[in-house]
Scaffold this motif. Structure first.
Motif, short mmCIF file in Angstrom:
data_model
loop_
_atom_site.label_atom_id
_atom_site.label_comp_id
_atom_site.label_asym_id
_atom_site.label_seq_id
_atom_site.Cartn_x
_atom_site.Cartn_y
_atom_site.Cartn_z
N ASP A 92 -5.38 -39.16 27.41
CA ASP A 92 -5.84 -40.55 27.58
C ASP A 92 -6.28 -40.84 29.01
O ASP A 92 -6.57 -41.98 29.35
CB ASP A 92 -4.74 -41.52 27.16
CG ASP A 92 -3.44 -41.30 27.90
OD1 ASP A 92 -3.29 -40.25 28.56
OD2 ASP A 92 -2.57 -42.17 27.83
N ALA A 93 -6.36 -39.82 29.84
CA ALA A 93 -6.70 -39.99 31.25
C ALA A 93 -8.04 -39.34 31.57
O ALA A 93 -8.45 -38.37 30.92
CB ALA A 93 -5.61 -39.38 32.13
N HIS A 94 -8.71 -39.89 32.59
CA HIS A 94 -9.93 -39.27 33.10
C HIS A 94 -10.05 -39.54 34.59
O HIS A 94 -9.42 -40.45 35.12
CB HIS A 94 -11.18 -39.74 32.34
CG HIS A 94 -11.36 -41.22 32.32
ND1 HIS A 94 -10.70 -42.04 31.44
CD2 HIS A 94 -12.14 -42.03 33.07
CE1 HIS A 94 -11.06 -43.29 31.65
NE2 HIS A 94 -11.93 -43.32 32.63
N VAL A 95 -10.83 -38.70 35.24
CA VAL A 95 -11.02 -38.79 36.69
C VAL A 95 -12.37 -39.42 36.99
O VAL A 95 -13.37 -39.08 36.36
CB VAL A 95 -10.93 -37.39 37.33
CG1 VAL A 95 -11.29 -37.44 38.81
CG2 VAL A 95 -9.54 -36.80 37.15
N LEU A 96 -12.38 -40.35 37.93
CA LEU A 96 -13.62 -40.97 38.40
C LEU A 96 -13.74 -40.74 39.90
O LEU A 96 -12.76 -40.85 40.64
CB LEU A 96 -13.61 -42.48 38.15
CG LEU A 96 -13.55 -42.96 36.71
CD1 LEU A 96 -13.48 -44.48 36.66
CD2 LEU A 96 -14.75 -42.46 35.93
N SER A 97 -14.97 -40.43 40.33
CA SER A 97 -15.22 -40.34 41.77
C SER A 97 -15.16 -41.75 42.36
O SER A 97 -15.12 -42.74 41.63
CB SER A 97 -16.60 -39.73 42.02
OG SER A 97 -17.61 -40.64 41.61
N HIS A 98 -15.21 -41.83 43.67
CA HIS A 98 -15.17 -43.14 44.33
C HIS A 98 -16.36 -43.99 43.87
O HIS A 98 -16.20 -45.17 43.55
CB HIS A 98 -15.18 -42.96 45.85
CG HIS A 98 -15.03 -44.23 46.61
ND1 HIS A 98 -13.84 -44.90 46.68
CD2 HIS A 98 -15.93 -44.96 47.30
CE1 HIS A 98 -14.00 -46.00 47.40
NE2 HIS A 98 -15.26 -46.06 47.78
#
Length: 91
Positions: free
Chosen positions: A55-61
């Motif tokens: 349920d998680a994801h990574v976003l850049s700034h």
């Protein structure tokens, strides 16, 4: 999932209407950018070692900035809609 220091970890919540959890990735422990990550959570400012789930994801700034702009715009549109339905002027 791959991340760098300064990226954001966003965890979606199962309950409708709850905002996703957001945390700043302060440390990436693997050379290839994979988990675990040290994350400073924005909701209570605590830091934890996190092994993100599905349920998680990574976003850049930059992606996080755009996410926040869209969220803010949706809120503004909702507020404008409510004001119009009450016959109030929208500024």
């Amino acid at each position: 999932m791959r991340a760098h220091e300064g990226d954001w970890l966003v965890v979606d919540r199962a309950t409708v209407g709850q905002e996703p959890l957001r945390g700043l990735i302060t440390e990436v422990r693997s050379e290839d950018g994979g988990p675990p990550y040290m994350v400073r959570w924005t909701d209570d400012d605590h830091t934890a070692l996190v092994f993100p789930g599905p349920d998680a994801h990574v976003l850049s700034h930059a992606e996080m900035d755009e996410f926040e702009r869209r969220r803010t715009r949706r809120l503004e549109q909702f507020q404008e809609s409510v004001a119009r339905s009450r016959g109030q002027s929208v500024t």
